[in-house]
Design a protein around this motif. Structure first.
Motif, PDB file in Angstrom:
ATOM      1  N   ASN A 107      -3.268  -4.940  12.233  1.00 52.36           N
ATOM      2  CA  ASN A 107      -2.259  -5.552  11.581  1.00 52.36           C
ATOM      3  C   ASN A 107      -2.957  -6.303  10.264  1.00 52.36           C
ATOM      4  O   ASN A 107      -2.275  -7.082   9.949  1.00 52.36           O
ATOM      5  CB  ASN A 107      -1.372  -6.308  12.438  1.00 52.36           C
ATOM      6  CG  ASN A 107      -0.593  -5.637  13.136  1.00 52.36           C
ATOM      7  OD1 ASN A 107       0.373  -5.217  12.939  1.00 52.36           O
ATOM      8  ND2 ASN A 107      -0.889  -5.615  14.596  1.00 52.36           N
ATOM      9  N   ARG A 108      -4.249  -5.895  10.018  1.00 56.73           N
ATOM     10  CA  ARG A 108      -4.993  -6.628   9.062  1.00 56.73           C
ATOM     11  C   ARG A 108      -4.174  -6.596   7.521  1.00 56.73           C
ATOM     12  O   ARG A 108      -4.243  -7.387   6.767  1.00 56.73           O
ATOM     13  CB  ARG A 108      -6.263  -6.101   8.882  1.00 56.73           C
ATOM     14  CG  ARG A 108      -6.767  -4.825   8.683  1.00 56.73           C
ATOM     15  CD  ARG A 108      -8.115  -4.373   8.756  1.00 56.73           C
ATOM     16  NE  ARG A 108      -8.280  -3.226   8.292  1.00 56.73           N
ATOM     17  CZ  ARG A 108      -9.333  -2.737   7.871  1.00 56.73           C
ATOM     18  NH1 ARG A 108     -10.451  -3.489   7.542  1.00 56.73           N
ATOM     19  NH2 ARG A 108      -9.346  -1.377   7.326  1.00 56.73           N
ATOM     20  N   HIS A 109      -3.494  -5.374   7.473  1.00 56.13           N
ATOM     21  CA  HIS A 109      -2.778  -5.491   6.106  1.00 56.13           C
ATOM     22  C   HIS A 109      -1.548  -6.504   6.096  1.00 56.13           C
ATOM     23  O   HIS A 109      -1.184  -6.833   4.707  1.00 56.13           O
ATOM     24  CB  HIS A 109      -2.217  -4.089   6.183  1.00 56.13           C
ATOM     25  CG  HIS A 109      -1.263  -3.685   7.184  1.00 56.13           C
ATOM     26  ND1 HIS A 109      -1.688  -3.174   8.241  1.00 56.13           N
ATOM     27  CD2 HIS A 109       0.058  -3.531   6.918  1.00 56.13           C
ATOM     28  CE1 HIS A 109      -0.621  -2.781   9.090  1.00 56.13           C
ATOM     29  NE2 HIS A 109       0.431  -3.183   7.976  1.00 56.13           N
ATOM     30  N   ARG A 110      -1.097  -7.048   7.060  1.00 56.21           N
ATOM     31  CA  ARG A 110      -0.181  -8.156   7.094  1.00 56.21           C
ATOM     32  C   ARG A 110      -0.671  -9.388   7.168  1.00 56.21           C
ATOM     33  O   ARG A 110       0.036 -10.471   6.906  1.00 56.21           O
ATOM     34  CB  ARG A 110       0.699  -8.016   8.578  1.00 56.21           C
ATOM     35  CG  ARG A 110       1.604  -6.649   8.432  1.00 56.21           C
ATOM     36  CD  ARG A 110       2.174  -6.554   9.763  1.00 56.21           C
ATOM     37  NE  ARG A 110       3.230  -5.498   9.717  1.00 56.21           N
ATOM     38  CZ  ARG A 110       2.888  -4.410  10.568  1.00 56.21           C
ATOM     39  NH1 ARG A 110       1.778  -4.391  11.199  1.00 56.21           N
ATOM     40  NH2 ARG A 110       3.788  -3.405  10.610  1.00 56.21           N
ATOM     41  N   LEU A 111      -2.151  -9.663   7.191  1.00 52.34           N
ATOM     42  CA  LEU A 111      -2.749 -10.899   7.290  1.00 52.34           C
ATOM     43  C   LEU A 111      -2.938 -11.287   5.815  1.00 52.34           C
ATOM     44  O   LEU A 111      -3.251 -10.620   4.884  1.00 52.34           O
ATOM     45  CB  LEU A 111      -3.732 -11.118   8.227  1.00 52.34           C
ATOM     46  CG  LEU A 111      -3.594 -10.384   9.434  1.00 52.34           C
ATOM     47  CD1 LEU A 111      -4.729 -10.134  10.474  1.00 52.34           C
ATOM     48  CD2 LEU A 111      -2.595 -11.575  10.255  1.00 52.34           C
ATOM     49  N   ALA A 114      -5.198  -9.698   2.748  1.00 51.61           N
ATOM     50  CA  ALA A 114      -5.114  -8.432   2.679  1.00 51.61           C
ATOM     51  C   ALA A 114      -5.185  -7.656   1.441  1.00 51.61           C
ATOM     52  O   ALA A 114      -4.462  -8.474   0.274  1.00 51.61           O
ATOM     53  CB  ALA A 114      -3.921  -7.792   3.627  1.00 51.61           C
ATOM     54  N   CYS A 118      -6.451  -2.090   3.193  1.00 53.44           N
ATOM     55  CA  CYS A 118      -6.352  -2.570   4.406  1.00 53.44           C
ATOM     56  C   CYS A 118      -4.973  -1.585   4.960  1.00 53.44           C
ATOM     57  O   CYS A 118      -4.927  -1.555   6.266  1.00 53.44           O
ATOM     58  CB  CYS A 118      -6.127  -4.010   4.732  1.00 53.44           C
ATOM     59  SG  CYS A 118      -7.178  -5.040   4.021  1.00 53.44           S
ATOM     60  N   ARG A 119      -4.195  -1.308   4.025  1.00 56.01           N
ATOM     61  CA  ARG A 119      -2.966  -0.666   4.367  1.00 56.01           C
ATOM     62  C   ARG A 119      -3.268   0.934   4.572  1.00 56.01           C
ATOM     63  O   ARG A 119      -2.171   1.789   5.179  1.00 56.01           O
ATOM     64  CB  ARG A 119      -1.984  -0.786   3.232  1.00 56.01           C
ATOM     65  CG  ARG A 119      -0.605  -0.519   3.799  1.00 56.01           C
ATOM     66  CD  ARG A 119       0.239  -1.009   2.801  1.00 56.01           C
ATOM     67  NE  ARG A 119       0.363  -2.025   2.653  1.00 56.01           N
ATOM     68  CZ  ARG A 119       1.434  -3.116   2.773  1.00 56.01           C
ATOM     69  NH1 ARG A 119       2.309  -2.765   3.821  1.00 56.01           N
ATOM     70  NH2 ARG A 119       1.141  -4.152   2.675  1.00 56.01           N
TER      71      ARG A 119
END
Length: 130
Positions: A107-111, A114, A118-119
């Motif tokens: 879920n790093r693209h949501r942090l 990002a 990351c997505r």
């Protein structure tokens, strides 16, 4: 092999880069290196593993990945940090830490911090330099 540990991370991920900057505030001698700029073969690291998790590579060549990379980094630090690293490596704690690491990684693209990189799905991640 280098004389000090290497912290290999995803340099295209803002969250990962910020996390490494926080880690570098610890009292530890480590060389941070984005996997995209690393000679993975010289470090003895598989490209898929370098893309998939943060790696802590000891001068001996031993490689720790994910949550255990964080534990190894803490154990090599000074002060009380080695105690935290040892606790993180305990069997029950290690299992929980690995699950937390996988959740954060997925879920790093949501942090905060990002980036679009990351997505990207794993199959679209850029190939590392070999």
């Amino acid at each position: 092999m280098p004389t000090r540990p290497t912290l290999l991370y995803d340099g295209d991920c803002g969250f990962c880069t910020r996390s490494v900057r926080v880690a570098l505030r610890l009292p530890v001698a480590v060389t941070p290196l984005p996997w995209q700029a690393a000679d993975l073969a010289a470090l003895g690291v598989d490209a898929a593993r370098a893309r998939g998790q943060v790696l802590f590579i000891e001068p001996s060549g031993r490689v720790h990945g994910g949550a255990m990379a964080v534990a190894a980094l803490l154990r090599r630090s000074r002060g009380l940090w080695p105690v935290a690293g040892a606790v993180l490596a305990l069997p029950v704690v290690r299992t929980v830490a690995a699950a937390v690491y996988r959740t954060v990684s997925a879920n790093r693209h949501r942090l905060p911090g990002a980036t679009p990189a990351c997505r990207l799905p794993r199959e679209q991640w850029p190939a590392p330099r070999e």
